[in-house]
Design a protein around this motif. Sequence first.
Motif, PDB file in Angstrom:
ATOM      1  N   UNK A 231       0.847  -1.192   0.000  1.00 50.53           N
ATOM      2  CA  UNK A 231       0.000   0.000   0.000  1.00 50.53           C
ATOM      3  C   UNK A 231       0.884   1.244   0.000  1.00 50.53           C
ATOM      4  N   UNK A 232       0.231   2.411  -0.160  1.00 55.80           N
ATOM      5  CA  UNK A 232       0.926   3.698  -0.146  1.00 55.80           C
ATOM      6  C   UNK A 232       2.104   3.734  -1.122  1.00 55.80           C
ATOM      7  N   UNK A 233       1.871   3.291  -2.339  1.00 58.04           N
ATOM      8  CA  UNK A 233       2.899   3.332  -3.377  1.00 58.04           C
ATOM      9  C   UNK A 233       2.896   4.715  -4.007  1.00 58.04           C
TER      10      UNK A 233
ATOM     11  N   UNK B 161     -15.911  16.467 -15.721  1.00 56.12           N
ATOM     12  CA  UNK B 161     -15.157  16.806 -16.932  1.00 56.12           C
ATOM     13  C   UNK B 161     -13.670  16.556 -16.771  1.00 56.12           C
ATOM     14  N   UNK B 162     -13.208  16.279 -15.549  1.00 51.57           N
ATOM     15  CA  UNK B 162     -11.785  16.035 -15.324  1.00 51.57           C
ATOM     16  C   UNK B 162     -11.347  14.732 -15.999  1.00 51.57           C
ATOM     17  N   UNK B 163     -10.100  14.714 -16.456  1.00 58.25           N
ATOM     18  CA  UNK B 163      -9.561  13.499 -17.064  1.00 58.25           C
ATOM     19  C   UNK B 163      -9.211  12.494 -15.976  1.00 58.25           C
ATOM     20  N   UNK B 164      -9.118  11.242 -16.385  1.00 59.22           N
ATOM     21  CA  UNK B 164      -8.720  10.185 -15.454  1.00 59.22           C
ATOM     22  C   UNK B 164      -7.342  10.483 -14.874  1.00 59.22           C
ATOM     23  N   UNK B 165      -6.448  10.958 -15.718  1.00 59.37           N
ATOM     24  CA  UNK B 165      -5.083  11.256 -15.271  1.00 59.37           C
ATOM     25  C   UNK B 165      -5.097  12.332 -14.179  1.00 59.37           C
ATOM     26  N   UNK B 166      -5.918  13.404 -14.382  1.00 64.48           N
ATOM     27  CA  UNK B 166      -5.993  14.491 -13.409  1.00 64.48           C
ATOM     28  C   UNK B 166      -6.560  13.979 -12.081  1.00 64.48           C
ATOM     29  N   UNK B 167      -7.616  13.157 -12.150  1.00 72.69           N
ATOM     30  CA  UNK B 167      -8.203  12.602 -10.928  1.00 72.69           C
ATOM     31  C   UNK B 167      -7.190  11.731 -10.189  1.00 72.69           C
ATOM     32  N   UNK B 168      -6.425  10.940 -10.955  1.00 73.79           N
ATOM     33  CA  UNK B 168      -5.407  10.089 -10.344  1.00 73.79           C
ATOM     34  C   UNK B 168      -4.359  10.938  -9.634  1.00 73.79           C
ATOM     35  N   UNK B 169      -3.923  12.022 -10.278  1.00 75.02           N
ATOM     36  CA  UNK B 169      -2.918  12.890  -9.662  1.00 75.02           C
ATOM     37  C   UNK B 169      -3.463  13.533  -8.385  1.00 75.02           C
ATOM     38  N   UNK B 170      -4.724  13.961  -8.431  1.00 77.99           N
ATOM     39  CA  UNK B 170      -5.334  14.588  -7.255  1.00 77.99           C
ATOM     40  C   UNK B 170      -5.449  13.610  -6.089  1.00 77.99           C
ATOM     41  N   UNK B 171      -5.927  12.400  -6.365  1.00 75.68           N
ATOM     42  CA  UNK B 171      -6.072  11.408  -5.289  1.00 75.68           C
ATOM     43  C   UNK B 171      -4.716  11.032  -4.702  1.00 75.68           C
ATOM     44  N   UNK B 172      -3.692  10.918  -5.551  1.00 71.93           N
ATOM     45  CA  UNK B 172      -2.341  10.626  -5.041  1.00 71.93           C
ATOM     46  C   UNK B 172      -1.851  11.750  -4.140  1.00 71.93           C
ATOM     47  N   UNK B 173      -2.111  12.994  -4.546  1.00 73.21           N
ATOM     48  CA  UNK B 173      -1.691  14.159  -3.746  1.00 73.21           C
ATOM     49  C   UNK B 173      -2.420  14.181  -2.401  1.00 73.21           C
ATOM     50  N   UNK B 174      -3.723  13.902  -2.439  1.00 70.07           N
ATOM     51  CA  UNK B 174      -4.512  13.890  -1.209  1.00 70.07           C
ATOM     52  C   UNK B 174      -4.026  12.783  -0.271  1.00 70.07           C
TER      53      UNK B 174
END
Length: 451
Positions: A307-309, A417-430
Motif C-alpha cells: 500500500x501507499x505506493x 469533466x476532469x480526465x482520469x489522469x488528473x483525478x489520479x494525480x489529485x487522489x495521489x496528492x490527497x
Amino acid sequence: MFVQRTKVLKISLLAIFSAFVVELVFGLVSNSLALITDSIHALLDSVVTVVLLLAARMAIKPPDAEHTYGHGKIESLGGLIGGIAIFLIACFFIYESINRIQSPPPTILPGLFAIIGGLYTIGVDIFRVILLRRSIKKIGGSTLKADFYHAFMDLGSTVVAIAGIVLVSYGFYNGDFIAALILGGLLAILSIKLIYRTALDLTDIISPELVQDVRKISLETQGVLDANPILMRRSGDTIFADITISLRGNTSFDQAHEISSDVEKNIKNKISNASITIHFEPNWDNVPLDAKIQDLAQGVEGVKGVHNVSTHKTNGKIFSDLHVMVNREINLDSAHKISEIIEKRVQKEIPEIEHATIHLEPFITVPENFNLEDKDAEREIKSILENYKEIKAIGRIVSLRFENIQKIDIDCSFDKELSIEKVHDLTSEIEQLIRAEIKNSVITIHPEPDE
C-alpha cells in the motif's frame, strides 16, 4: 446432426456402389473401356464416401488420452490414401487407352447395352446431387460437401463416357478409348488435387485470412491491447485456436477472465466450429508506474500486502516509495531479503526507477467485525478535502484504527469533466497529505463523477 449426416452418407454410398456394379457388368458385357473406367471412378467414389462416413462417425467420439485434439485427422489420412489409389488407377487406364488406340478395332463394340448402364449411373448421380445439396442446406458439414463434389464430378465423367460410346455407335471406333483417356486424365488431376489438399491438412495448414480474422476480432474486443501469437489448426470439422492476448498490467484476474470469455464468444460468433484456448499476459505500456510497482511487489513470495505506493521525480531521476507488509513472525533478516527481491524486480522491470525505498510493516489481519471509528481523524481528513475545489461533494469517510494501522476509506465526487489522469494525480496528492498528518495510514479513495 451427426446422426443425420451419417444417414445421408449411407444412402449416398448405397447409390454410388450400385452404379459401380451396373457399370462394371454392362461395361464388361459390351466391351466398353470408357464405361469400365467410369465404373472404377464410381468404386473410388464409394471408397471416398466410406471414408467420409467413418470420419463423420469418428467426429462423434470425444478426445481421449491418445487423441487430445479428437479424431478429425482420420478424414485427412483416408483422403490421402484414397487420392493415391485414384492416381495409380488413373495412370493404368491412361496407359490402357493409349495401347488400345494403337491396336486394331475390337471385334465387340459397345452399343445400346453400354448406354443403358451409363444412363443408370447418370440417374444415380443426379439423385445423389439433389440429396446431398438439400442436406447441406439443412444440416451442413464438410463431409457432406466433399461427397457432393464427388457426386457432381462423377456425373460429369459419366456424361463423357456415354459420349464416347455414342461415337463408337456411329463408327468412330476410337471414341470409347479417347473418352476413357479423357476420364483417366480427369481422374489423375482430381487425385493429385486430393492428395495435395489432404497432405496440407496433415501438416496443419490454415488460411492466413482466417488467422487475420481471429486477430481482428480479438483486437476489437474491449480491454485487449494486442493478440499475438495466434496458433491455429484444423482437425476434421473443428478449428483449434490457441490465442495469447495482452491486457493492461493492472487488470484484475476477474477482469482478465471476463475479457478472455468475451474474446472467445466473439470468435465463436464468426467461427462456430472453433475450439478456443485463451492465454492472457500483462502489458505495462501506458500503465501508471505506481500500479506496476504494486503489482510487481505483490507478486514476490512472502509479501502479504502492498500500500501507499508513490513515485516522485528529482533532478530528472524517478524514485519510488512503497509500504510492504510481511508476516509479523519472521525475523529481520528474512524480511530484509524480501525487500531486496522487490527492489531488484522493480529495477529490472522498470529501469527508469532509480531507487525504490521499501518500508517493511508487520501484517495484521483486521477482524471483519472490528468497527472502532476515529472521529477526530475523519474531521481532519474532511478539512484537507475541503481545500480542493475540484472535489464537488464529500461522501462517506470511515477511519478505523487497529494497533499501529489506520484504515481509511473515502468517498468523494469530482468534476465529471476532469480526465482520469488528473483525478489520479489529485487522489495521489490527497493520499500523501493525509499520510503526512496520520502516520501508518492505509488509504483508499473512491472517486465518483459529480452529477
